[in-house]
Write a protein that holds these residues in place. Structure first.
Motif, mmCIF file in Angstrom:
data_model
loop_
_atom_site.group_PDB
_atom_site.id
_atom_site.type_symbol
_atom_site.label_atom_id
_atom_site.label_comp_id
_atom_site.label_asym_id
_atom_site.label_seq_id
_atom_site.Cartn_x
_atom_site.Cartn_y
_atom_site.Cartn_z
ATOM 1 N N LEU A 207 0.819 -1.208 0.000
ATOM 2 C CA LEU A 207 0.000 0.000 0.000
ATOM 3 C C LEU A 207 0.855 1.261 0.000
ATOM 4 O O LEU A 207 0.530 2.246 -0.672
ATOM 5 N N GLN A 208 1.980 1.210 0.722
ATOM 6 C CA GLN A 208 2.893 2.365 0.743
ATOM 7 C C GLN A 208 3.441 2.629 -0.652
ATOM 8 O O GLN A 208 3.538 3.787 -1.094
ATOM 9 N N ALA A 209 3.801 1.557 -1.358
ATOM 10 C CA ALA A 209 4.302 1.721 -2.726
ATOM 11 C C ALA A 209 3.214 2.314 -3.627
ATOM 12 O O ALA A 209 3.494 3.152 -4.500
ATOM 13 N N TYR A 210 1.968 1.895 -3.407
ATOM 14 C CA TYR A 210 0.850 2.418 -4.208
ATOM 15 C C TYR A 210 0.644 3.905 -3.947
ATOM 16 O O TYR A 210 0.490 4.698 -4.890
ATOM 17 N N TRP A 211 0.661 4.302 -2.662
ATOM 18 C CA TRP A 211 0.478 5.716 -2.338
ATOM 19 C C TRP A 211 1.637 6.547 -2.872
ATOM 20 O O TRP A 211 1.442 7.664 -3.365
ATOM 21 N N ASN A 212 2.860 6.017 -2.783
ATOM 22 C CA ASN A 212 4.023 6.743 -3.308
ATOM 23 C C ASN A 212 3.919 6.916 -4.826
ATOM 24 O O ASN A 212 4.306 7.961 -5.364
ATOM 25 N N MET A 213 3.417 5.895 -5.511
ATOM 26 C CA MET A 213 3.254 5.983 -6.963
ATOM 27 C C MET A 213 2.260 7.089 -7.318
ATOM 28 O O MET A 213 2.506 7.886 -8.246
ATOM 29 N N ARG A 214 1.172 7.166 -6.565
ATOM 30 C CA ARG A 214 0.179 8.209 -6.819
ATOM 31 C C ARG A 214 0.739 9.592 -6.499
ATOM 32 O O ARG A 214 0.500 10.553 -7.234
ATOM 33 N N GLU A 215 1.475 9.672 -5.395
ATOM 34 C CA GLU A 215 2.031 10.956 -4.986
ATOM 35 C C GLU A 215 3.076 11.442 -5.980
ATOM 36 O O GLU A 215 3.099 12.623 -6.360
ATOM 37 N N ALA A 216 3.945 10.545 -6.432
ATOM 38 C CA ALA A 216 5.008 10.919 -7.371
ATOM 39 C C ALA A 216 4.420 11.332 -8.717
ATOM 40 O O ALA A 216 4.866 12.315 -9.325
ATOM 41 N N ASN A 217 3.436 10.554 -9.179
ATOM 42 C CA ASN A 217 2.783 10.858 -10.453
ATOM 43 C C ASN A 217 3.824 11.083 -11.547
ATOM 44 O O ASN A 217 3.779 12.079 -12.278
ATOM 45 N N TRP A 218 4.768 10.136 -11.640
ATOM 46 C CA TRP A 218 5.933 10.271 -12.525
ATOM 47 C C TRP A 218 5.789 9.343 -13.730
ATOM 48 O O TRP A 218 5.387 8.189 -13.586
ATOM 49 N N LYS A 219 6.133 9.854 -14.887
ATOM 50 C CA LYS A 219 6.003 9.089 -16.125
ATOM 51 C C LYS A 219 6.810 7.789 -16.060
ATOM 52 O O LYS A 219 7.969 7.772 -15.653
ATOM 53 N N ASN A 220 6.176 6.690 -16.464
ATOM 54 C CA ASN A 220 6.817 5.368 -16.543
ATOM 55 C C ASN A 220 7.384 4.864 -15.206
ATOM 56 O O ASN A 220 8.375 4.139 -15.178
ATOM 57 N N SER A 221 6.755 5.283 -14.107
ATOM 58 C CA SER A 221 7.262 4.857 -12.793
ATOM 59 C C SER A 221 6.471 3.698 -12.197
ATOM 60 O O SER A 221 6.847 3.168 -11.145
ATOM 61 N N ASP A 222 5.372 3.309 -12.846
ATOM 62 C CA ASP A 222 4.484 2.319 -12.224
ATOM 63 C C ASP A 222 5.184 0.989 -11.949
ATOM 64 O O ASP A 222 5.043 0.408 -10.864
ATOM 65 N N TYR A 224 8.336 0.424 -11.494
ATOM 66 C CA TYR A 224 9.304 0.579 -10.405
ATOM 67 C C TYR A 224 8.606 0.427 -9.058
ATOM 68 O O TYR A 224 9.087 -0.308 -8.171
ATOM 69 N N PHE A 225 7.469 1.091 -8.890
ATOM 70 C CA PHE A 225 6.757 1.016 -7.609
ATOM 71 C C PHE A 225 6.157 -0.382 -7.382
ATOM 72 O O PHE A 225 6.088 -0.851 -6.251
ATOM 73 N N HIS A 226 5.735 -1.034 -8.460
ATOM 74 C CA HIS A 226 5.264 -2.416 -8.321
ATOM 75 C C HIS A 226 6.403 -3.307 -7.808
ATOM 76 O O HIS A 226 6.217 -4.093 -6.870
ATOM 77 N N ALA A 227 7.560 -3.183 -8.445
ATOM 78 C CA ALA A 227 8.703 -4.010 -8.042
ATOM 79 C C ALA A 227 9.149 -3.674 -6.626
ATOM 80 O O ALA A 227 9.475 -4.573 -5.837
ATOM 81 N N LYS A 228 9.147 -2.386 -6.285
ATOM 82 C CA LYS A 228 9.604 -1.970 -4.951
ATOM 83 C C LYS A 228 8.654 -2.471 -3.864
ATOM 84 O O LYS A 228 9.091 -2.961 -2.812
#
Length: 293
Positions: A207-222, A224-228
């Motif tokens: 869940l932390q990785a999911y929230w960080n992905m939403r917060e970052a809102n960075w191109k092609n980062s999904d 990375y956050f899935h793997a992390k």
């Protein structure tokens, strides 16, 4: 999406309790799978077959569930440590461990299968659950240590020499195997109690990785956050890895229901497995992503 997350949480709560009770049995079954692979390796006595049997034992054990996978990891690492103590070639130990991880992470053991190995040594199909006790594992070990090595092909004796330290029935090998079984019996109980907490912590990591992905809102980062998220969860232990698998597969199923591109879902799952199986999430890190992530 909120309904999906609620369903995942409910499933985790219910299934974690089920997995908690299954863990010891899975560990015993996985230990038997590893010992069966060792016994078959001795019986076959076939040139260049050691890594196939290592991969097969780990594969069969991991199919049992988190407990089986954990037992396979303990036995494989213990065997590697024994070989290092016996001053076996470090590069060969590393190749053995690579085969162990390949099978444990779901790779096809036939990647290491040597030509001509009799068909009866093919990969065991996914085993149906059955009950074993720690005493039955000890009996299996005793059979393995006392049994014959099977028909030997004399032209292959030199190739098999590198396995002699593990195939040996010397007293120090028996002591080593006894120590591994004792460790499994004691540590399985410890892991059994840890499993629910690990599952909760792993769910938080996801869940932390999911929230960080939403917060970052960075191109092609999904990816990375899935793997992390998967990597962090897996570090918690068998319970965390199991929770990461459930959440990742649940997310993939949700995306399929929403008719998302199948190829993209497959790439997401590849990143999930990469992180969950110990790969460095930075493989998927996009350029410029802030360092706090």
């Amino acid at each position: 999406m909120k309904l999906f997350l609620a369903a995942i949480v409910l499933f985790l709560i219910v299934e974690t309790n089920a997995q908690w009770y299954k863990f010891p049995g899975q560990a015993v079954q996985g230990s038997r799978d590893m010992l069966r692979a060792y016994r078959d390796m001795r019986e076959a006595n076939w040139k260049n077959s050691d890594k196939y049997f290592h991969a097969r034992g780990n594969y069969d054990a991991a199919q049992r569930g988190p407990g089986g996978r954990w037992a396979a990891t303990v036995i494989s690492n213990g065997r590697a440590a024994y070989h290092m103590v016996k001053d076996r070639d470090r590069a060969e130990i590393a190749r053995d461990q690579e085969a162990n991880r390949w099978g444990r992470n779901g790779g096809d053991p036939n990647r290491y299968r040597p030509r001509g190995l009799p068909s009866r040594y093919y990969v065991t199909r996914k085993a149906a659950p059955h009950h074993h006790t720690s005493s039955s594992v000890l009996q299996e070990m005793d059979w393995t240590l006392s049994g014959s090595a099977g028909p030997c092909v004399t032209s292959e004796a030199e190739a098999l020499q590198r396995e002699s330290s593990f195939i040996s029935t010397s007293s120090d090998m028996k002591l080593f195997l006894a120590a591994i079984v004792l460790f499994l019996i004691v540590e399985t109980n410890a892991q059994w109690y840890k499993f629910p907490g690990q599952a909760v912590q792993g769910s938080r990591d996801m869940l932390q990785a999911y929230w960080n992905m939403r917060e970052a809102n960075w191109k092609n980062s999904d990816k990375y956050f899935h793997a992390k998220g998967n990597s962090d969860a897996a570090q918690r232990g068998p319970g965390g890895k199991w929770a990461a698998t459930v959440i990742s597969n649940g997310r993939a199923a949700y995306h399929m229901v929403k008719d998302r591109d199948r190829a993209e879902i497959a790439r997401d799952q590849e990143a999930n497995r990469w992180g969950r199986n110990g790969g460095d999430p930075n493989r998927y890190r996009p350029p410029g992503l802030p360092s706090r992530y």
